[in-house]
Structures are given as structure tokens and as C-alpha cells.
Write a protein that holds these residues in place. Sequence first.
Motif, PDB file in Angstrom:
ATOM      1  N   PHE A 164       1.070  -1.154  -0.097  1.00 48.14           N
ATOM      2  CA  PHE A 164      -0.265   0.092  -0.019  1.00 48.14           C
ATOM      3  C   PHE A 164       0.840   1.252   0.135  1.00 48.14           C
ATOM      4  O   PHE A 164       0.667   2.014  -0.741  1.00 48.14           O
ATOM      5  CB  PHE A 164      -1.145   0.031   1.483  1.00 48.14           C
ATOM      6  N   ASP A 165       1.778   1.472   0.913  1.00 45.98           N
ATOM      7  CA  ASP A 165       2.300   2.656   0.974  1.00 45.98           C
ATOM      8  C   ASP A 165       3.081   3.076  -0.249  1.00 45.98           C
ATOM      9  O   ASP A 165       3.362   4.239  -0.512  1.00 45.98           O
ATOM     10  CB  ASP A 165       3.359   2.836   2.236  1.00 45.98           C
ATOM     11  N   GLU A 196     -10.171  -3.677   4.085  1.00 43.59           N
ATOM     12  CA  GLU A 196      -9.713  -2.247   5.096  1.00 43.59           C
ATOM     13  C   GLU A 196      -8.835  -1.361   4.154  1.00 43.59           C
ATOM     14  O   GLU A 196      -8.830  -0.244   4.352  1.00 43.59           O
ATOM     15  CB  GLU A 196      -8.909  -2.754   6.142  1.00 43.59           C
ATOM     16  N   LYS A 197      -8.142  -1.932   3.317  1.00 42.07           N
ATOM     17  CA  LYS A 197      -7.136  -0.951   2.483  1.00 42.07           C
ATOM     18  C   LYS A 197      -8.002  -0.180   1.226  1.00 42.07           C
ATOM     19  O   LYS A 197      -7.568   0.635   0.760  1.00 42.07           O
ATOM     20  CB  LYS A 197      -6.018  -1.842   1.728  1.00 42.07           C
ATOM     21  N   GLU A 200      -9.206   2.710   3.502  1.00 46.10           N
ATOM     22  CA  GLU A 200      -8.067   3.565   3.396  1.00 46.10           C
ATOM     23  C   GLU A 200      -7.702   4.180   2.269  1.00 46.10           C
ATOM     24  O   GLU A 200      -7.512   5.306   2.171  1.00 46.10           O
ATOM     25  CB  GLU A 200      -6.818   2.828   3.901  1.00 46.10           C
ATOM     26  N   LEU A 201      -7.723   3.626   1.154  1.00 45.17           N
ATOM     27  CA  LEU A 201      -7.593   4.447  -0.352  1.00 45.17           C
ATOM     28  C   LEU A 201      -8.812   5.225  -0.397  1.00 45.17           C
ATOM     29  O   LEU A 201      -8.460   6.376  -0.889  1.00 45.17           O
ATOM     30  CB  LEU A 201      -7.485   3.089  -1.313  1.00 45.17           C
ATOM     31  N   ASP A 203     -10.443   7.112   1.783  1.00 47.59           N
ATOM     32  CA  ASP A 203     -10.134   8.214   2.488  1.00 47.59           C
ATOM     33  C   ASP A 203      -9.215   9.216   1.849  1.00 47.59           C
ATOM     34  O   ASP A 203      -9.037  10.318   2.153  1.00 47.59           O
ATOM     35  CB  ASP A 203      -9.628   7.715   4.204  1.00 47.59           C
ATOM     36  N   LEU A 204      -8.248   8.732   1.149  1.00 51.22           N
ATOM     37  CA  LEU A 204      -7.291   9.651   0.516  1.00 51.22           C
ATOM     38  C   LEU A 204      -7.956  10.246  -0.584  1.00 51.22           C
ATOM     39  O   LEU A 204      -7.412  11.343  -1.153  1.00 51.22           O
ATOM     40  CB  LEU A 204      -5.991   8.757  -0.411  1.00 51.22           C
ATOM     41  N   TYR A 244     -16.160   3.436  -1.179  1.00 52.21           N
ATOM     42  CA  TYR A 244     -15.261   4.029  -2.015  1.00 52.21           C
ATOM     43  C   TYR A 244     -15.837   5.191  -2.805  1.00 52.21           C
ATOM     44  O   TYR A 244     -15.536   6.153  -3.160  1.00 52.21           O
ATOM     45  CB  TYR A 244     -14.318   3.045  -2.653  1.00 52.21           C
TER      46      TYR A 244
END
Length: 343
Positions: A164-165, A196-197, A200-201, A203-204, A244
Motif C-alpha cells: 500500500f504505502d 480495510e485497504k 483506507e484508499l 479516505d485519500l 469508496y
Amino acid sequence: MQNILDFSLKDLILWMEENGQSKFRAKQVFDWIYKKQKLDFSLMSNLPSNMKQKLAENFLIGIPKVLQEYKSNIDGTQKFLFQYRDGNIIEAVVMKYKHGNTICISTQVGCRMGCKFCASTIGGVIRNLSPGELIGQVIKAQESIGERISNVVLMGSGEPLDNFDNVIKFIYLINSEETLNIGQRHITLSTCGIVEKIMELADLNLQITLAISLHASNDEMRKEIMPIAYKYTLKELIEACKYYYNKTNRRITFEYALVKGINDKKESAEELCIVLRKLPCHVNLIPVNEIEENSFIKSSVNDINIFKNTLTSFGIETTIRREMGSDINAACGQLRRNYMKSE
């Protein structure tokens, strides 16, 4: 020694300041690498000699070596087998369209997701690729074809959200005006569905296209094909996709590889319509790539068309992916697998 391609312009400016150099030199270095594609510090003629030496002592320009290259006689698709300095091998594919060149890049050496239709996952994951190693694939491909690449698909070997990072830094890096200036809307990230990723994506709030490797219309069917289905249910995955969409307002693409006798019947299409209801999306139907390591056979043209027509009758925009590079093993993982077996 650090890969300078892992650095953003801001990172390199900071390095310049810490090493007693004028910060405008960072922009000059970036121009040489990304605009002029000069991949040797000694060729950067407007830099002082002592600075070129200092750069060479501290950095490498981490472009992979082309181990093998193939060009399709059918559609011009070009496939590259790239090798990094540590000896690890990955693949990238350049596809030529009327709207420009698209590159499909790898995000990991190997993959640990275990999807049964994919050659990339055989042997597991060896390591993640850094942001610079990702952008290095694009730079090397551009150099090899002599043309600009305008679209990037993270759909080669590896699971992008399992790295991810590094993948997120790559997206910001390649999108920058100081590097290759590829717009986020020209970037597609494909994932097997790490819930969960995905959130997280979301939220970006990036403007990339999210593609979900779905390949089944219910949990039991998905477990037969994709081990990730044992961790996340379809309901959990679809809820993450809705999250998303609500965050980004970006329509999601669902990839569906059609396997004869497993997930390609009209009943599965009808079930898929129910799964995807009320979610703005596009379904990309893919005749499965046949590989030696499994017995999957691609669906008949008739079954593929019935599946497509069922989805479109329900109001779901659906396309059948055009097979590209079929004469050069252009499907994910095939070339690397064949090379490693021969070695």
C-alpha cells in the motif's frame, strides 16, 4: 545506495540542502531524468563536476534491465521481462490504443494472494517493489518503445494494496508535474479485494480508477477461485466499494474472468446483477487465460455473450475485454513463469 527514483522533488531538495547544495539543483536533476530521460549523472551537463560525483556516490538511477522483450504480430502489444539489480524479475506490458499507450506494471515480485487463474501467484511473493522501482518500469518502457506512455494500470504481478504505502507514493510521484505528469484519472489500480485497504484508499480521495477482481457471484464460488474470499465476504467487499464510491464519486470497475463450467452460466450473471445493484459500476468480462498449472478453460463465445447480455439487460454497463498479445504470453505472470522454469 539509494534509488533516486524513490525521491519526490521535495525529498531531493531536502537532500540538496543537507549536503550543502543549492536546492534548485534538485529540479535540474529531475528534468534530466524525467523530461530528457538521461539516466546517467555524468550526462547532466549543467551540473558541476563535484556534484555529479556526489550524486553518483550516493544514488543510483534504478531503472530495470530488459531481460527479454516481445512484440505481438497481432496487435503490437509489447511485453517486457525486467530484471532489477538484486536479480529479481518482473513483467510489464505496453498496449497500444488510439487514445495512447497504456502500460500494465507489476507492484510486487510474485504475489501471495493465491488466485487460481493467475500465473503470478505461483511460488508466492518474494518482495515488494519500491515507488522508484514502479516508476522505473514506466521510464524503461518509454525508452524502449520511443513513445510517451499516457496511462498506467497496476494490474501486473502482485497485489497493489498488499504494498500500500509504496503504491500510494508511486501514484503521487508519477502524477507530479516534475516527473511524468500522468493524471490520476489515467491510473487504474486493480485489487483482489483487501477490504480495510480499499477503505483506507477511499479516505485519500484520489481520482484513480479502482478495479476489483471479482470473478464470482457468490461466496462459495469465489472461494473456489480466490483464497481472499475466505477472509472477506462478498457483502463486506461490496460495502467497501460503496464506501469508496461515496468518498470519491468514482465509478468502480469489476473484473470478471469467465471460466467454463464454473462461473459463466446465465444464473451466475443474474446473481451478479443482484450483488451489484445500486452500485454505479462497470463490469469487464475477461475470457480466462489458460495456463499449464490449472485446468481452467475459457468460456465459449456464446456463453460470454449471454453473460454480457444478461448484465446489460439489468442496466449494468458491461464490456468484453479484447485479448491482446495472445501470441507473446502477455497475460499476467506467464512470461516470468516460463523464464524461471527454463532457467
